[in-house]
Enzyme design. Structure first.
Site, PDB file in Angstrom:
ATOM      1  CB  THR A 232      -0.841  -0.065   1.257  1.00  0.00           C
ATOM      2  OG1 THR A 232      -1.521  -1.173   1.232  1.00  0.00           O
ATOM      3  CG2 THR A 232      -1.809   1.200   1.289  1.00  0.00           C
ATOM      4  NE  ARG A 260      -8.157  -8.238   2.121  1.00  0.00           N
ATOM      5  CZ  ARG A 260      -7.112  -7.425   2.114  1.00  0.00           C
ATOM      6  NH1 ARG A 260      -6.753  -6.610   1.061  1.00  0.00           N
ATOM      7  NH2 ARG A 260      -6.247  -7.369   3.117  1.00  0.00           N
ATOM      8  CB  THR A 283       1.517   0.281   4.482  1.00  0.00           C
ATOM      9  OG1 THR A 283       1.726  -0.893   3.548  1.00  0.00           O
ATOM     10  CG2 THR A 283       2.608   0.475   5.308  1.00  0.00           C
ATOM     11  N   GLY A 284       0.047  -2.508   5.624  1.00  0.00           N
ATOM     12  CA  GLY A 284       0.465  -4.043   6.199  1.00  0.00           C
ATOM     13  C   GLY A 284      -0.956  -5.155   6.109  1.00  0.00           C
TER      14      GLY A 284
END
Length: 366
Positions: A232, A260, A283-284
């Site tokens: 991201t 999703r 982000t992750g």
């Protein structure tokens, strides 16, 4: 980690000056290939302290994703390419802020540079879904008005972060998804493209490997590994009006199915901004960031516990998330221009320019 001061020394980029960099931002359009696009700015030589003194009341931080990013698996050429795009993006956003642009403009224009590079999992270079397409998500939030906008699962919008801002500025809603979001963007003049515009060979190889692994373990979902669920991009800024703004954009998770949606378009999870505390872009592994409302939790800890941005961000990323098993990181900024960029993964593509003009560009856990 690279640290310089843009008030004293122009960041080096293949011999170019900051002035030329501002006029022609260099971004990748294919892995290993770079092109020049025009990038208009209001001022002439932004490095001149005699003609136009630099302000010290703006700041910016960006990320290009967190995950298993190891120096041992990175070529010098590829590392330089990542740093070049990060530098171009953060420098461009900073000088938009220096020229008095609103925070939301700087966030969108900065993220558009990252969306246009195949190096990151957003826009061009987005990961593939299980069905071989790209479904893109983005969000933005203004810390002064608390207004926010987001899009999820879009396939034909050139710049998802532009669409998120459109939703924030021009609609009564916060989150639009799928074909409805695409229709709204088209009706309001945003560029539409064929989904194949976002294709890259690197991401297709990642999809093929993920699907082969799924077939071996006889499961249709949930076997993503390493960087297949990361990448991201995002930006947080403090503008000259004292407002803080956060934005995030992503292609999601490799081989994702069933529509999703991760944390990036979810206000409070992947993006949050409040002038009374901070602005955060995350982000992750999105499912954990949603469950633990990471972005808003950092801001709430600052606001109600009266702790520093650094402590709040470190606590959530390196304590709360780690205990839960969630991997990733954030970039965050507060109303005083303090910046935090913690992460609990092996690395995170990141860059910032603080209120003193110091630029930091880093990838690994230095």
């Amino acid at each position: 980690m690279t640290v310089t001061n843009v008030r004293e020394t122009a960041p080096k980029n293949e011999g170019s000056s900051i002035t030329s960099k501002l006029k022609q931002i260099k971004i990748g359009v294919a892995v290993g290939a770079l092109t020049l696009i025009n990038c208009p700015l209001a001022s002439a030589d932004a490095t001149s302290t005699t003609n136009k003194p630099l302000k010290t009341n703006v700041a910016i931080a960006i990320h290009g994703g967190a995950g298993t990013i190891l120096k041992s698996s990175m070529t010098l050429e590829k590392e330089a390419a990542y740093k070049r795009v990060l530098e171009n993006a953060v420098t461009h956003g900073y000088y938009l802020l220096q020229n008095g642009e609103k925070g939301e403009v700087a966030v969108v224009e900065t993220i558009k540079i990252l969306e246009s590079s195949p190096l990151f999992n957003a826009g061009i270079g987005a990961v593939y879904t299980y069905d071989g397409e790209h479904e893109l998500d983005a969000s933005i939030m203004h810390g002064g008005t608390k207004n926010a906008g987001a899009v999820a699962g879009v396939k034909t919008i050139r710049s998802p972060i532009e669409a998120a801002r459109l939703v924030m500025d021009s609609s009564p809603h916060v989150l639009l998804s799928g074909k409805g979001a695409e229709e709204y963007a088209a009706q309001n003049g945003l560029e539409q493209v064929d989904n194949k515009v976002f294709d890259t060979e690197f991401r297709k190889d990642a999809l093929d490997k993920a699907k082969a692994r799924m077939a071996q373990v006889h499961t249709g979902y949930g076997t993503q590994q390493g960087n297949e669920r990361f990448g991201t991009v995002g930006a947080v800024v403090l503008d000259s009006n004292g407002n803080i703004v956060a934005g995030t954009s992503t292609g999601g998770m490799t081989a994702k199915r069933y529509g999703r949606i991760g944390d990036s378009p979810i206000i409070g999870a992947g993006t949050y901004a409040d002038n009374e505390s901070c602005a955060v872009s995350a982000t992750g592994h999105g499912e954990y960031f949603i469950r633990y409302h990471v972005a808003s939790d950092i801001c709430a800890r600052m606001k109600y516990q009266e702790i520093s941005l650094k402590k709040a961000a470190d606590t959530v990323v390196n304590d709360i998330l780690v205990k839960a098993g969630g991997e990733g990181g954030v970039v965050a900024i507060d109303g005083e221009g303090n910046i935090a960029m913690p992460f609990n993964s092996k690395g995170m593509y990141r860059a910032s320019i603080d209120m003193n003009g110091k630029i930091t560009i880093a990838i690994y856990r230095d």
